[in-house]
Design an enzyme around this catalytic site. Structure first.
Site, PDB file in Angstrom:
ATOM      1  N   GLU A 118      23.924 -24.159 -13.562  1.00 45.36           N
ATOM      2  CA  GLU A 118      22.601 -24.406 -14.115  1.00 45.36           C
ATOM      3  C   GLU A 118      22.332 -23.457 -15.298  1.00 45.36           C
ATOM      4  O   GLU A 118      21.773 -23.874 -16.319  1.00 45.36           O
ATOM      5  CB  GLU A 118      21.538 -24.238 -13.022  1.00 45.36           C
ATOM      6  N   TRP A 176      13.852 -42.843 -29.075  1.00 40.73           N
ATOM      7  CA  TRP A 176      15.148 -42.201 -28.823  1.00 40.73           C
ATOM      8  C   TRP A 176      16.165 -43.316 -28.993  1.00 40.73           C
ATOM      9  O   TRP A 176      16.224 -44.244 -28.187  1.00 40.73           O
ATOM     10  CB  TRP A 176      15.181 -41.639 -27.409  1.00 40.73           C
ATOM     11  N   LYS A 227      21.491 -24.802 -19.097  1.00 35.13           N
ATOM     12  CA  LYS A 227      20.293 -24.392 -19.837  1.00 35.13           C
ATOM     13  C   LYS A 227      20.695 -23.835 -21.198  1.00 35.13           C
ATOM     14  O   LYS A 227      20.133 -24.205 -22.222  1.00 35.13           O
ATOM     15  CB  LYS A 227      19.491 -23.309 -19.095  1.00 35.13           C
ATOM     16  N   CYS A 277      12.326 -43.224 -24.986  1.00 36.98           N
ATOM     17  CA  CYS A 277      11.268 -43.710 -25.870  1.00 36.98           C
ATOM     18  C   CYS A 277       9.920 -43.633 -25.155  1.00 36.98           C
ATOM     19  O   CYS A 277       9.836 -43.742 -23.936  1.00 36.98           O
ATOM     20  CB  CYS A 277      11.459 -45.153 -26.332  1.00 36.98           C
ATOM     21  N   ARG A 299       9.894 -37.734 -24.885  1.00 35.22           N
ATOM     22  CA  ARG A 299      10.733 -38.855 -24.447  1.00 35.22           C
ATOM     23  C   ARG A 299      11.710 -39.309 -25.520  1.00 35.22           C
ATOM     24  O   ARG A 299      12.577 -40.161 -25.269  1.00 35.22           O
ATOM     25  CB  ARG A 299       9.851 -40.047 -24.050  1.00 35.22           C
ATOM     26  N   LYS A 350      13.717 -36.190 -22.450  1.00 34.64           N
ATOM     27  CA  LYS A 350      13.325 -35.691 -21.135  1.00 34.64           C
ATOM     28  C   LYS A 350      13.805 -36.612 -20.022  1.00 34.64           C
ATOM     29  O   LYS A 350      14.283 -36.163 -18.994  1.00 34.64           O
ATOM     30  CB  LYS A 350      11.796 -35.562 -21.083  1.00 34.64           C
ATOM     31  N   ASN A 409      10.460 -49.827 -24.690  1.00 31.35           N
ATOM     32  CA  ASN A 409      11.282 -48.759 -24.125  1.00 31.35           C
ATOM     33  C   ASN A 409      12.232 -49.427 -23.136  1.00 31.35           C
ATOM     34  O   ASN A 409      11.781 -50.098 -22.216  1.00 31.35           O
ATOM     35  CB  ASN A 409      10.374 -47.742 -23.412  1.00 31.35           C
ATOM     36  N   GLY A 410      13.531 -49.237 -23.350  1.00 29.65           N
ATOM     37  CA  GLY A 410      14.497 -49.861 -22.438  1.00 29.65           C
ATOM     38  C   GLY A 410      15.666 -50.416 -23.244  1.00 29.65           C
ATOM     39  O   GLY A 410      15.844 -50.079 -24.413  1.00 29.65           O
ATOM     40  N   HIS A 466      42.505 -19.953 -12.195  1.00 26.47           N
ATOM     41  CA  HIS A 466      43.422 -21.103 -12.195  1.00 26.47           C
ATOM     42  C   HIS A 466      43.416 -21.814 -13.540  1.00 26.47           C
ATOM     43  O   HIS A 466      43.571 -23.035 -13.603  1.00 26.47           O
ATOM     44  CB  HIS A 466      43.044 -22.071 -11.062  1.00 26.47           C
ATOM     45  N   GLU A 499      22.220 -26.629 -23.592  1.00 31.41           N
ATOM     46  CA  GLU A 499      21.387 -27.728 -24.080  1.00 31.41           C
ATOM     47  C   GLU A 499      20.354 -27.283 -25.100  1.00 31.41           C
ATOM     48  O   GLU A 499      19.946 -28.076 -25.942  1.00 31.41           O
ATOM     49  CB  GLU A 499      20.750 -28.522 -22.943  1.00 31.41           C
TER      50      GLU A 499
END
Ligand code: M6R
Length: 607
Positions: free
Chosen positions: A479, A75, A483, A2, A28, A602, A101-102, A502, A486
């Site tokens: 990585e 968010w 990318k 947020c 955010r 983010k 926010n939290g 395996h 997401e």
């Protein structure tokens, strides 16, 4: 997660400024948005679910009266992203508006208590309890600021809050615990926000608020106090030297593409980190009984690559650990001889900070690598390094990954030198090679971007991808997979190539795309063996290769050829560039917004 933003202007309307600030914070979280202002004794609120532009189109967020207000981009944590759950939240009588926010851990108990006292809740959020708590305290005729302080004392969990009340129409009261909060101070206005770029166009004077502090903003300035003992805190503004345009797209269609292209510049900055900081951290690493490399997501992949670097160059064994697993895996054994090198772009990732806290409680040494000055990580680490990537707005980490790798490489080289494990000639070669990396990355972007774009067109309709690498290439494979997944939402797998036989190889059938990371290092021969295995089962081979690697060219269906000429330990930075571009163009091909992937934010400040 947020983003919160508030401002008081000496003259003019606050709502359009808050709207602009929220746009800068949208990375955010973007489930819903809202703004509250006060004018002539009344509270005005507009809020709804959806991205800021969509909500603005429906409700005209700029059309709210008053020179004081607060806003929020959300968010969701508690309560689905519906209008009723969007911030700001109010008390029963619509006198108080709160953005937060939290996470409030004891909100259920507080809610029951307040409902028993006759309060009526409208939303399913944890935040709404703050408005009702303040309302309850204010019934005792206490000042608004004192009521906010009392409310904060009742709350367990994390918060950055900004509150306004018609009873104190010239004030914004803010408080912070474990969620970021900064002030922006200008001549005729004052701002509060979750981070600095939100107010940078208006002022470059900033004050970081610390945990446990409450701030009263008015058009006379700001007053900071400790919530616990009400002592006054004196803190002067610092000058921020980020140009406002550093946080803009500068002509690129997306922040992600801008940030990919910015990498040469940022890598040059990263090479300017002062030796004294690198030396100090190297000394701590050298002395450590055991070293954990702790991080999440992309930062974890940087740690994984670094574990090979520290071993190969400095003969230092390290344990790369995903932060959310740290307490379970090492919480009991970590001790005074342990050192954690904690890597976090934001410095605010909740899982990472939880690992830090548990290690600190057991007297371990915490070293930090982050991009954000004033972040929580910089305040809890014994020593920290700021990686100098500049603000990263795209949710997908790109330039911050390569900068992290650069800093970690510098540390490994310094430690190798200190330990006398590698010859002078080799050290010199490594140092010179590091200096060349920005130019190499520049060349890769300019020569390969179009080819990668065509590759994305060719493979755009594939349902899944496999990424394989060996050694440090396995960190690059992970990585590349993260990318792609997401931002293009294509389920994908990544493995160290040797492990693929395996189990995962059973997935392979005709045309299954497998992306191989193929630096010309000690793993090259084995990677060729793995390519053959996949090819024999009908896989489509896409290889990222060094220039003139004729052997792999013969085997691959498609390849991206990069000219590095670097020592093998430095290969991850150039090899990840085509994978970042591939993810970006795949995302576009599939009609997604690469800067705002669904369900992500983010900075992940919840556990
Ligand atoms: O701010 P941090 O480096 O601690 O963030 C860790 C992860 O959340 C982050 O790297 C995430 O995986 C990125 N979105 C990946 O692109």
């Amino acid at each position: 997660m947020c983003g919160i933003f508030g401002c008081i202007l000496k003259k003019g309307e606050a709502a359009p400024i808050i709207h602009g600030g929220l746009k800068k914070l949208e990375y955010r979280g973007y489930d819903s948005v809202g703004i509250a202002t006060i004018d002539r004794g009344h509270l005005f609120i507009k809020k709804d679910s959806g991205k800021i532009d969509d909500v603005h189109e429906m409700h005209d967020l700029d059309d709210l009266p008053g020179r004081i207000g607060v806003g929020h981009t959300r968010w969701a944590t508690h309560g689905a992203p519906y209008q009723v759950n969007a911030h700001p939240h109010t008390d029963c009588n619509k006198q108080i508006a709160v953005v937060h926010n939290g996470i409030i851990e004891n909100f259920a108990e507080l809610k029951t208590e307040l409902e028993d006292l006759g309060h009526t809740f409208k939303s399913k959020t944890d935040t709404e309890v703050i408005a009702h708590l303040i309302e309850e305290v204010m019934k005792k005729e206490v000042l608004f600021v004192d009521a906010v302080r009392e409310a904060m004392k009742r709350i367990d969990g994390s918060y950055a809050v900004a509150v306004i009340s018609v009873k104190a129409p010239d004030q914004i009261v803010c408080a912070r615990k474990e969620s970021p909060l900064v002030l922006g101070v200008a001549k005729d206005s004052i701002y509060v926000a979750s981070d600095i770029p939100a107010f940078l166009p208006k002022t470059n004077k900033s004050v970081v608020i610390e945990d446990g502090e409450l701030v009263v903003l008015s058009d006379k300035g700001y007053e900071i106090r400790s919530i616990a003992d009400w002592n006054l805190v004196t803190r002067e503004p610092e000058l921020i030297d980020w140009a406002p345009e550093a946080a803009e797209k500068q002509g690129y269609p997306h922040f992600m593409l801008k940030e990919i292209h910015e990498q040469p510049l940022r890598l040059r900055n990263t090479l300017r980190i002062q030796d004294q900081y690198l030396d100090l951290m190297t000394t701590f690493l050298d002395r450590a009984g055991e070293v954990f490399l702790v991080a999440c997501g992309t930062s974890y992949h940087a740690c994984l690559a670094a574990s090979y670097l520290f071993s190969k160059l400095s003969f230092l064994a390290t344990h790369p650990v995903i932060a959310s697993e740290f307490v379970e895996q090492h919480g009991k054994s970590v001790n005074i001889d342990s050192t954690l090198l904690v890597v976090s772009q934001s410095g605010e990732t909740a899982d990472t900070l939880e690992a830090v806290e548990s290690a600190r409680l057991r007297a371990a040494t915490v070293l930090g690598l982050t991009n954000i000055v004033g972040s929580t990580l910089t305040r809890v680490a014994r020593v920290y390094i700021v990686q100098q990537s500049g603000p990263e707005i795209g949710v997908a980490a790109t330039k911050t990954f390569t900068s992290q790798l650069s800093v970690l490489s510098q540390l490994a080289i310094k430690l190798a030198k200190k330990r006398g494990k590698v010859s002078h000639v080799e050290i010199e070669d490594l140092e010179e090679s590091l200096e060349r990396i920005p130019d190499i990355v520049e060349e890769i972007i300019s020569s390969e971007e179009e080819k990668v774009k065509q590759l994305a067109k060719k493979y755009a309709d594939r349902q899944t991808f496999f990424f394989l690498g060996r050694g440090m290439g396995s960190a690059v494979a992970l990585e590349g997979k993260l990318k792609l997944m997401e931002i293009s939402y294509i389920p994908s797998l990544a493995y160290p190539a040797g492990e693929s036989k395996h189990g995962p190889i059973s997935l392979i059938e005709s045309g299954f795309p497998v992306i191989f990371i193929c630096p010309k290092d000690s793993t090259h021969r084995s990677i060729i063996g793995n390519i053959m295995e996949m090819k024999a089962r009908g896989a489509s081979i896409i290889a990222i290769i060094e220039k003139d690697d004729e052997e792999i060219k013969e085997l691959a269906d498609d390849y991206i050829e990069i000219d590095t000429g670097l020592p093998e330990v430095l290969s991850p930075i150039p090899f990840v560039i085509p994978l970042q571009l591939f993810a970006y163009y795949m995302s576009l091909e599939r009609g997604n917004d690469p800067d705002m992937p669904r369900n992500l934010a983010k900075s992940v400040t919840v556990k």
